[in-house]
Design an enzyme around this catalytic site. Sequence first.
Site, PDB file in Angstrom:
ATOM      1  N   TYR A 223      44.112  44.068  48.590  1.00 12.62           N
ATOM      2  CA  TYR A 223      44.698  43.825  47.269  1.00 12.62           C
ATOM      3  C   TYR A 223      43.650  43.181  46.389  1.00 12.62           C
ATOM      4  O   TYR A 223      42.769  42.452  46.878  1.00 12.62           O
ATOM      5  CB  TYR A 223      45.938  42.931  47.417  1.00 12.62           C
ATOM      6  CG  TYR A 223      46.700  42.680  46.137  1.00 12.62           C
ATOM      7  CD1 TYR A 223      47.044  43.722  45.284  1.00 12.62           C
ATOM      8  CD2 TYR A 223      47.099  41.388  45.787  1.00 12.62           C
ATOM      9  CE1 TYR A 223      47.758  43.489  44.117  1.00 12.62           C
ATOM     10  CE2 TYR A 223      47.809  41.144  44.623  1.00 12.62           C
ATOM     11  CZ  TYR A 223      48.128  42.187  43.789  1.00 12.62           C
ATOM     12  OH  TYR A 223      48.838  41.956  42.628  1.00 12.62           O
ATOM     13  N   TYR A 233      50.063  34.678  44.217  1.00 14.59           N
ATOM     14  CA  TYR A 233      49.673  35.277  45.494  1.00 14.59           C
ATOM     15  C   TYR A 233      48.859  34.237  46.235  1.00 14.59           C
ATOM     16  O   TYR A 233      47.635  34.279  46.265  1.00 14.59           O
ATOM     17  CB  TYR A 233      48.858  36.546  45.237  1.00 14.59           C
ATOM     18  CG  TYR A 233      48.672  37.444  46.448  1.00 14.59           C
ATOM     19  CD1 TYR A 233      49.732  38.180  46.951  1.00 14.59           C
ATOM     20  CD2 TYR A 233      47.432  37.557  47.069  1.00 14.59           C
ATOM     21  CE1 TYR A 233      49.562  39.017  48.045  1.00 14.59           C
ATOM     22  CE2 TYR A 233      47.253  38.398  48.156  1.00 14.59           C
ATOM     23  CZ  TYR A 233      48.321  39.116  48.640  1.00 14.59           C
ATOM     24  OH  TYR A 233      48.155  39.949  49.731  1.00 14.59           O
TER      25      TYR A 233
END
Length: 358
Positions: A223, A233
């Site tokens: 990612y 995140y």
Amino acid sequence: FFFWERNKMRTVAILALSLLAQAAAFNISPITPSLRSPTSLSATPGAGADLTGKVAFIAGVADSTGYGWAIARKLADAGATIVVGTWPPVLKIFQMGLRKGDFDEDAKLSDGSSMEIAKVYPLDAVFDKPEDVPESVSTNKRYAGLSGYTISEVADAVKADYGKIDILVHSLANGPEVTKPLLETSRQGYLAASSASAYSAVSLLQHFAPIMNPGGSFLSLTYVASQAVIPGYGGGMSSAKAQLESDTRTLAFEAGRAHSVRVNTISAGPLKSRAASAIGGGKKTFIEYAIDYSRANAPLQRDLASDDVGNSALFLCSDMAKAVTGQTVYVDNGLSCMGMALDAVSMMEEEEKPTVPA
């Protein structure tokens, strides 16, 4: 004129002799026209994507909403035999869903048939060997009746069932403190994210590479948080993805030399999978914010489909990509190339800006 031409020819001859001498010193054979590699590609459309007779093991499939399922379906559509590894606590639910036909619609292949998952193995990728499993896990009711779920045991079971495999896919990640900012993440949470999301890929390849056919392919999923700040995140997951991408390059060299196996990772854009939806947020979940941001700011203004990643995975796992290894391939509608958010307040005209209380 004659004198100049004769000297030019002498210079060229000396240069050629010098190059030949250097080649001999470094044991390099000069390339003659007859020995050059052909530059033409196969004229048969899609010929490189024929995976008939090949076996693919996908680690981290537990439903039909994620990228792992999409990759499995695309590989199956090209003729591969599909076997998967599923986290033990959700194994029974997944197997029940398969039996009940809950995933039938998502299993459709291009010829109208359905993807068949030849075998489902219990797999907990944070454990390498049986002795690594603590009693608190082995006696947990979610693991009741299960055994042989460590990476080494699953590799042995796959070898016993199929002998060799050709494709290995790492489609799993976990960060127990993912909702915490990195500044508030504990050591235990940080290391747990690295173990489940990064080292698990190293261990998978370590144990499966010896049973992979030469020319095989290992693929993982990463990612963009590995390269840029993605608020929300957290828990060390951005660090784990950075590790995964760095390891991809090192493993490409080591597995390439030792086993003739290619190693790549796909940096996928946001997808509203079951796992991603579990990450909280504000009024929306983290993944909903990420999808909306991507749609507003990516060069291609479209929602990313799981099949977009599945198609790219098919390419990377097939002979069409036999010269591609050690790469992070972005499949995100181009969002990763952007350096400015088009929907930011600072980009708005004055009359469009929201009113901020004094």
